[in-house]
Design a protein around this motif. Structure first.
Motif, short mmCIF file in Angstrom:
data_model
loop_
_atom_site.label_atom_id
_atom_site.label_comp_id
_atom_site.label_asym_id
_atom_site.label_seq_id
_atom_site.Cartn_x
_atom_site.Cartn_y
_atom_site.Cartn_z
N LEU A 166 45.78 33.89 40.12
CA LEU A 166 44.81 34.16 38.88
C LEU A 166 43.89 33.34 38.24
N HIS A 167 44.09 31.62 38.88
CA HIS A 167 43.20 31.37 37.87
C HIS A 167 42.00 30.97 38.35
N ARG A 168 41.90 31.53 40.06
CA ARG A 168 40.83 32.20 41.20
C ARG A 168 39.31 32.76 40.89
N THR A 169 41.00 33.93 40.27
CA THR A 169 40.34 35.14 39.14
C THR A 169 39.19 34.49 38.61
N ALA A 170 39.78 34.31 37.52
CA ALA A 170 39.59 33.50 36.10
C ALA A 170 37.57 32.71 36.73
N TYR A 171 38.42 32.20 37.59
CA TYR A 171 36.93 31.06 37.90
C TYR A 171 35.98 32.02 38.37
N LEU A 172 36.53 32.66 39.71
CA LEU A 172 34.78 33.70 40.18
C LEU A 172 34.42 34.68 39.35
N LEU A 173 35.04 35.09 38.27
CA LEU A 173 34.05 35.72 37.21
C LEU A 173 33.74 34.21 36.07
N TYR A 174 33.67 33.12 36.37
CA TYR A 174 32.54 32.53 35.52
C TYR A 174 31.50 31.59 36.17
N SER A 175 31.89 31.60 37.85
CA SER A 175 30.95 30.98 38.05
C SER A 175 29.87 32.25 39.18
N ASP A 176 30.74 33.14 39.67
CA ASP A 176 29.63 33.76 40.60
C ASP A 176 29.09 35.10 39.52
N PRO A 177 27.28 35.35 39.76
CA PRO A 177 26.90 35.78 38.95
C PRO A 177 26.99 37.56 39.33
N ARG A 178 27.44 37.65 40.56
CA ARG A 178 27.57 38.57 41.46
C ARG A 178 29.16 39.39 40.00
N LEU A 179 29.68 38.96 39.98
CA LEU A 179 30.74 39.41 39.10
C LEU A 179 30.68 39.65 37.57
N ASN A 180 29.98 38.72 36.83
CA ASN A 180 30.31 38.35 35.50
C ASN A 180 28.90 39.12 34.54
#
Length: 731
Positions: free
Chosen positions: A230-244
């Motif tokens: 769950l926390h990796r999900t939130a982190y990737l949404l913050y840090s990865d421009p492909r997902l944000n």
């Protein structure tokens, strides 16, 4: 008499036994910071509320203007919800680096005051990484770190860790593990507790790993796999421009897949508490409409046959069976002349479909190619193309022949025909033995089971929407009508134009005419939000997925970017391969495996009894080491004691939740107060203060039975009780 200002409420509400931590020398700097945070929160909420009100009052407009306004409303509303969800407890803690004596405060969100001073840094930012990742072996430049424990909006405890000799001086809060261990043993609730403030270094390292390829998070019960997911999900949404896609309506390009609905309900609050509200979450059953009523396949052999990728290939063969051009020619009559449509012409038209286009959507391309061939054959008659196309389109015999050669298909009917008609199944799956074909035969093929779902999904992806053609035709007709209306308006404007340069003539241009037509206002299909494609997929309890189920997810993630969370020892049907072997066979590449080996949840007393249960069936199981003891031994007794045990527990424990775990046929209720009743399979991924097992030896034999017993036992965070019909019988 001067007005007396009301006393400010302290952010700290420390119990009496922690009076030493209330020393102003220890918390004075924090109190000042919290005052600034409170003021900034209030100002930000007021400012955003005013902006939201003004934006809503602004005229909506049309087209892009309306979209921009809606996106602005969505962005402001999301930020307001995030700020209002928390108060001062936005702050997780603080750290002091060797480069500066000023503490840096870490929060769930970033926060800046009116003059631009950074009050909180977002926990996902690179600057916050030492707060979670620093250890005494690798302090990552920290002198000290402080974590807070919040209770109803105020700090009920905090603890410090120091990494240099300087940090030891005059520090009365050096109980670096007490609050953490206490939080592990606190009462559970029906929703997963907030654990962001207690993320450990081994977990944080995995959370912040890159998103390329497939990352496997392997760990036994209680190691925090779900927390990491769950926390990796939130982190990737913050840090990865492909997902944000912040600031827009668009849902994130990340899909989170859980094992069952009770699990999704349990973790539902976690991502919103981390500032992420747009994540699509689902189970595999949710990917296909039939999943809502599908039951578990009771026949193991049927489940085995349907779970293979080979059976998915059979679905592909079943579709191509309906894409074979006629081998005989067709005479097509028109008011002008008759035209011969040869088998070669049919084949040429069928080849016009782009590879990979879903069957039902490619049908229009084939029909257009067929009309083009027929029009070309009438070239010598020198007739308007529109008249010829109209004549062919209204030819009933031609349309009937085309409908037979390339019919519109519904995915569920196609799959049902495989189980209904043995000859059709043999044609599409010639590798099946006669006995296997007979095993798959069903008198009621549309009584769907979970084993059918990957095949239904494959058929759905291959066929596409049978209504797409109708909608496309309706949309094109509406666009044509709008263009015709615009042409009449332009003609009227030009006729009335008495300007010197006759400026209205510019409206004759095709580009300008297209701009005048509002295509966004026309009907379009409701998107299937779970159809993808997604740039990244997180899947928990992944050890249970079959080859066919992996295919469902791979179809939705062309980039093959996955976070795969699971435990080989919790695979009910066995997991003899390594993760690398398993995922490569499923179709993934660039696989990295990260292991979690510390059990933060399950008390040592429970693990002592659970470990032999799984090792008897799986000697190489990754059994984690517990870091705490509850002091409560495992209790064994008789089923007749169940009511007494549950009533006594609820009386002496005003908080917390319990669960009775048994076979499905032994469940007498689903919920009573703070007590749930689940099967071992539905308890997976959940945790309870008290777990009561009913006749665990009846859960099954072999690996499946051992896994179910192991999973059920390790759901307990405080106490495990095992009740049997025959007290002497052991596990």
């Amino acid at each position: 008499m001067p007005e007396v200002s009301p006393a400010k409420t302290s952010a700290f509400a420390l119990p009496e036994h922690l009076d030493r931590k209330a020393d102003p020398k220890l918390i004075g700097t924090d109190e000042q910071q919290f005052e600034a945070i409170a003021a900034s929160l209030s100002e930000s909420i007021e400012e955003l509320s005013e902006r939201l009100d003004a934006t809503r009052k602004r005229p909506g407009g049309r087209g892009q203007a309306a979209l921009d306004r809606d996106q602005e409303i969505h962005r402001i509303t999301a930020r307001l919800r995030a700020l209002r969800r928390f108060g001062l407890d936005l702050c997780l803690g603080r750290m002091v680096t060797a480069d500066s004596s000023e503490p840096v405060y870490v929060g769930r969100l970033g926060l800046t005051d009116s003059v631009g001073r950074r009050l909180l840094i977002d926990w996902r930012s690179p600057a916050a990484e030492p707060f979670f990742g620093a250890t005494h072996a690798n302090p990552m430049g920290l002198v000290s770190r402080r974590r807070y424990r919040w209770t109803r909006g105020r700090i009920s405890d905090y603890w410090d860790e120091v990494f240099t000799a300087d940090g030891l001086e005059s520090n009365a809060a050096l109980d670096d593990q007490s609050a953490f261990i206490a939080s592990l043993g606190s009462s559970r609730s029906p929703r997963m507790r907030d654990v962001l403030g207690t993320i450990q270094a081994d977990q944080d390292q995995i959370i912040r790993a890159g998103s390329r390829g497939a990352l496997v998070v392997d760990g036994g019960p209680g190691t925090g796999k779900t927390v990491v997911a769950l926390h990796r999900t939130a982190y990737l949404l913050y840090s990865d421009p492909r997902l944000n896609h912040r600031g827009s309506h668009r849902k994130s390009d990340l899909l989170f897949v859980g094992p069952h609905q009770p699990y999704l309900a349990y973790v539902a609050d976690v991502l919103p508490s981390l500032g992420e509200e747009g994540v699509q979450t689902c189970t595999l059953k949710d990917l296909v409409p039939e999943g809502a009523t599908a039951v578990v396949e009771s026949d193991p052999e049927v489940a085995r046959l349907k779970s293979s990728v080979a059976m998915v290939k059979a679905i592909e063969s079943a579709v191509t069976f309906y894409e074979a051009p006629p081998t005989d020619g067709t005479e097509v009559e028109t008011p002008y002349a008759d035209v011969w449509l040869s088998s070669e012409d049919w084949a040429e038209a069928f080849d016009a479909a782009e590879p990979g286009t879903p069957h039902n959507e490619a049908r229009d391309d084939v029909w257009e190619a067929l009309l083009a061939i027929l029009v070309d054959k009438m070239d010598e008659h020198d007739l308007p193309e529109s008249s010829l196309r109209r004549a062919f389109t209204h030819n009933a015999e031609l349309r009937a022949a085309f409908a037979k050669a390339w019919p519109l298909l519904h995915y569920s009917a196609l799959v049902a025909d495989l189980w209904r008609v043995p000859a059709y199944l043999r044609l599409c799956a010639p590798w099946l033995q006669p006995g296997e074909t007979a095993t798959l035969h069903r008198e009621n093929p549309e009584a769907w089971t979970t084993a059918d779902l990957p095949l239904l999904d494959a058929a759905r992806q291959l066929l596409g929407d049978p209504e797409a053609s109708r909608r496309r035709g309706k949309r094109e007709a509406a666009l044509a009508a709008e263009r015709e209306l615009m042409d009449r308006v332009v003609d009227d404007l030009i006729a009335a134009d008495d300007s010197e340069n006759l400026e209205m003539y510019m409206l004759r241009g095709d580009d300008m005419r297209e701009k005048l037509v509002d295509g966004d206002a026309l009907e379009s299909a409701d998107p299937d939000v779970l159809a993808g494609p997604f740039a990244h997929i997180v899947v928990d309890e992944a050890q249970e997925l079959t080859d066919a189920e992996w295919r469902m997810l791979l179809l939705r993630c062309p980039s093959r970017s996955f976070t795969v969370v699971g435990d080989r020892a919790q695979a009910r049907h066995g997991f003899t391969e390594s993760w690398e072997e398993r995922l490569e066979r499923a179709g993934l590449g660039a696989i990295n495996v990260a292991s979690l080996s510390i059990n933060y949840r399950t008390p040592e007393e429970v693990m002592v009894e659970a470990e032999p249960v799984i090792r008897e069936a799986l000697p190489d199981a990754n059994v984690p080491t517990s870091v705490r003891s509850s002091g409560t031994p495992v209790v064994h007794g008789e089923i007749s004691q169940l009511s007494t045990i549950l009533d006594g527990w609820q009386e002496t424990n005003p908080e917390g939740i319990a669960c009775v775990i048994s076979r499905p046929d032994a469940i007498v209720r689903t919920q009573q107060g703070r007590v749930s009743w689940l099967t071992p399979e539905l308890a997976k991924g959940l945790e309870f203060d008290l777990v009561v097992l009913i006749d665990p030896e009846t859960f099954g034999r072999g690996i499946e039975g051992a896994v179910d017993r192991y999973v059920a036992m390790t759901r307990a965070t405080q106490q495990l009780v095992i009740l049997r019909s025959i007290p002497e019988q052991g596990l």
